[in-house]
Design an enzyme around this catalytic site. Structure first.
Site, PDB file in Angstrom:
ATOM      1  N   SER A 144      -3.053  -7.585   3.203  1.00 32.91           N
ATOM      2  CA  SER A 144      -3.318  -7.398   4.637  1.00 32.91           C
ATOM      3  C   SER A 144      -3.706  -8.726   5.279  1.00 32.91           C
ATOM      4  O   SER A 144      -3.347  -8.997   6.422  1.00 32.91           O
ATOM      5  CB  SER A 144      -4.449  -6.385   4.838  1.00 32.91           C
ATOM      6  OG  SER A 144      -4.075  -5.138   4.347  1.00 32.91           O
ATOM      7  N   LYS A 174     -17.902  -6.087   7.757  1.00 36.02           N
ATOM      8  CA  LYS A 174     -16.688  -6.906   7.912  1.00 36.02           C
ATOM      9  C   LYS A 174     -16.268  -6.769   9.372  1.00 36.02           C
ATOM     10  O   LYS A 174     -16.602  -5.788  10.020  1.00 36.02           O
ATOM     11  CB  LYS A 174     -15.558  -6.319   7.056  1.00 36.02           C
ATOM     12  CG  LYS A 174     -15.581  -6.746   5.596  1.00 36.02           C
ATOM     13  CD  LYS A 174     -14.275  -6.305   4.944  1.00 36.02           C
ATOM     14  CE  LYS A 174     -14.207  -6.623   3.474  1.00 36.02           C
ATOM     15  NZ  LYS A 174     -12.963  -6.141   2.856  1.00 36.02           N
ATOM     16  N   ARG A 183      -1.775  -6.402  -8.246  1.00 35.65           N
ATOM     17  CA  ARG A 183      -0.637  -7.246  -7.887  1.00 35.65           C
ATOM     18  C   ARG A 183      -0.392  -8.321  -8.929  1.00 35.65           C
ATOM     19  O   ARG A 183       0.715  -8.509  -9.406  1.00 35.65           O
ATOM     20  CB  ARG A 183      -0.884  -7.921  -6.525  1.00 35.65           C
ATOM     21  CG  ARG A 183      -0.793  -6.967  -5.365  1.00 35.65           C
ATOM     22  CD  ARG A 183      -1.335  -7.563  -4.122  1.00 35.65           C
ATOM     23  NE  ARG A 183      -2.734  -7.910  -4.286  1.00 35.65           N
ATOM     24  CZ  ARG A 183      -3.535  -8.290  -3.323  1.00 35.65           C
ATOM     25  NH1 ARG A 183      -3.073  -8.433  -2.108  1.00 35.65           N
ATOM     26  NH2 ARG A 183      -4.804  -8.558  -3.553  1.00 35.65           N
ATOM     27  N   HIS A 242       0.842  -1.205   0.000  1.00 36.65           N
ATOM     28  CA  HIS A 242       0.000   0.000   0.000  1.00 36.65           C
ATOM     29  C   HIS A 242       0.875   1.253   0.000  1.00 36.65           C
ATOM     30  O   HIS A 242       0.619   2.197  -0.747  1.00 36.65           O
ATOM     31  CB  HIS A 242      -0.886   0.053   1.259  1.00 36.65           C
ATOM     32  CG  HIS A 242      -1.920  -1.022   1.371  1.00 36.65           C
ATOM     33  ND1 HIS A 242      -2.148  -1.725   2.528  1.00 36.65           N
ATOM     34  CD2 HIS A 242      -2.811  -1.499   0.468  1.00 36.65           C
ATOM     35  CE1 HIS A 242      -3.131  -2.597   2.341  1.00 36.65           C
ATOM     36  NE2 HIS A 242      -3.547  -2.487   1.097  1.00 36.65           N
TER      37      HIS A 242
HETATM   38  O1  PNS Z   1      -8.764  -2.958   0.202  1.00 35.40           O
HETATM   39  P1  PNS Z   1     -10.037  -3.484  -0.400  1.00 35.40           P
HETATM   40  O2  PNS Z   1     -10.864  -4.167   0.669  1.00 35.40           O
HETATM   41  O3  PNS Z   1      -9.798  -4.349  -1.600  1.00 35.40           O
HETATM   42  O4  PNS Z   1     -10.873  -2.188  -0.908  1.00 35.40           O
HETATM   43  C1  PNS Z   1     -12.146  -2.321  -1.466  1.00 35.40           C
HETATM   44  C2  PNS Z   1     -12.851  -0.962  -1.592  1.00 35.40           C
HETATM   45  C3  PNS Z   1     -12.878  -0.229  -0.262  1.00 35.40           C
HETATM   46  C4  PNS Z   1     -12.122  -0.113  -2.599  1.00 35.40           C
HETATM   47  C5  PNS Z   1     -14.303  -1.237  -2.113  1.00 35.40           C
HETATM   48  O5  PNS Z   1     -14.881  -2.226  -1.333  1.00 35.40           O
HETATM   49  C6  PNS Z   1     -15.184  -0.006  -2.085  1.00 35.40           C
HETATM   50  O6  PNS Z   1     -14.983   0.934  -2.819  1.00 35.40           O
HETATM   51  N1  PNS Z   1     -16.208  -0.033  -1.203  1.00 35.40           N
HETATM   52  C7  PNS Z   1     -17.156   1.064  -1.061  1.00 35.40           C
HETATM   53  C8  PNS Z   1     -18.532   0.637  -1.541  1.00 35.40           C
HETATM   54  C9  PNS Z   1     -18.699   0.852  -3.043  1.00 35.40           C
HETATM   55  O7  PNS Z   1     -18.562   1.949  -3.539  1.00 35.40           O
HETATM   56  N2  PNS Z   1     -19.018  -0.239  -3.769  1.00 35.40           N
HETATM   57  C10 PNS Z   1     -19.253  -0.137  -5.207  1.00 35.40           C
HETATM   58  C11 PNS Z   1     -18.043  -0.475  -6.026  1.00 35.40           C
HETATM   59  S1  PNS Z   1     -17.994  -2.204  -6.275  1.00 35.40           S
END
Ligand code: PNS
Length: 165
Positions: free
Chosen positions: A128, A41, A90, A17
């Site tokens: 993570s 979560k 990645r 990150h």
């Molecule tokens: O680190 P992560 O868990 O892969 O991040 C995921 C994240 C936070 C980018 C994604 O879950 C997100 O944007 N969540 C907010 C809800 C949202 O906007 N969902 C619609 C897009 S699929």
């Protein structure tokens, strides 16, 4: 003013990150690291703890700010008047999920674009969840997370750091 958002769970922030933060901060005027506050979560660290750790490890990067958000990412971007999402890729296994997210975000708001940065090869298998797993079993996470974060992860996992060293 070009503002981008690097969203994620950051539970906890990893070297991968941090690499993406450093590199994307060079591409924009302002980079907001957006920490998802997702109650469904059950994270290892609270959203405040995750925000504070990120603030600490990015304190020397002048154009980076750390904030939490809940709800839709596109709404968070709108509040900030930002049009760019940064995500790290990645390996090919990330691609389908990332493409789905970026396409969904564009369906919700077609003024938003996602820029994907390939992660540093050194961190291409780092996540993570791997950090949490290794730490829980007392493994060495010193190459995986920034220095300031190491003892906090062990502490959360109930592992005595003295035993590790
Ligand atoms: O680190 P992560 O868990 O892969 O991040 C995921 C994240 C936070 C980018 C994604 O879950 C997100 O944007 N969540 C907010 C809800 C949202 O906007 N969902 C619609 C897009 S699929």
């Amino acid at each position: 003013m070009r503002t981008a958002v690097y969203p994620g769970s950051f539970d906890p922030v990893t070297m991968g990150h941090l690499d993406i933060i450093n590199r994307s901060a060079l591409l924009v005027d302002k980079l907001i690291v957006g920490v998802l506050n997702n109650n469904s979560k059950s994270p290892l660290f609270s959203v405040n703890e995750r925000v504070n750790m990120l603030k600490e490890v990015t304190k020397d990067i002048p154009n980076v700010e750390v904030m939490s958000f809940s709800g839709l990412l596109v709404d968070f971007l709108k509040e900030l008047d930002a049009k760019i999402v940064i995500r790290g890729l990645r390996a090919v296994t990330d691609f389908e999920y990332e493409l789905q997210m970026s396409q969904t975000n564009r369906l919700l708001d077609n003024s938003i674009d996602t820029i994907f940065l390939n992660t540093n090869l050194k961190y291409s298998y780092l996540s993570s969840s791997v950090v949490r797993e290794v730490a829980r079993y007392g493994g060495d996470i010193s190459k995986f997370v920034p220095e300031q974060v190491i003892s906090r992860v062990y502490e959360k996992c109930g592992v005595n750091k003295e035993i590790i060293r």
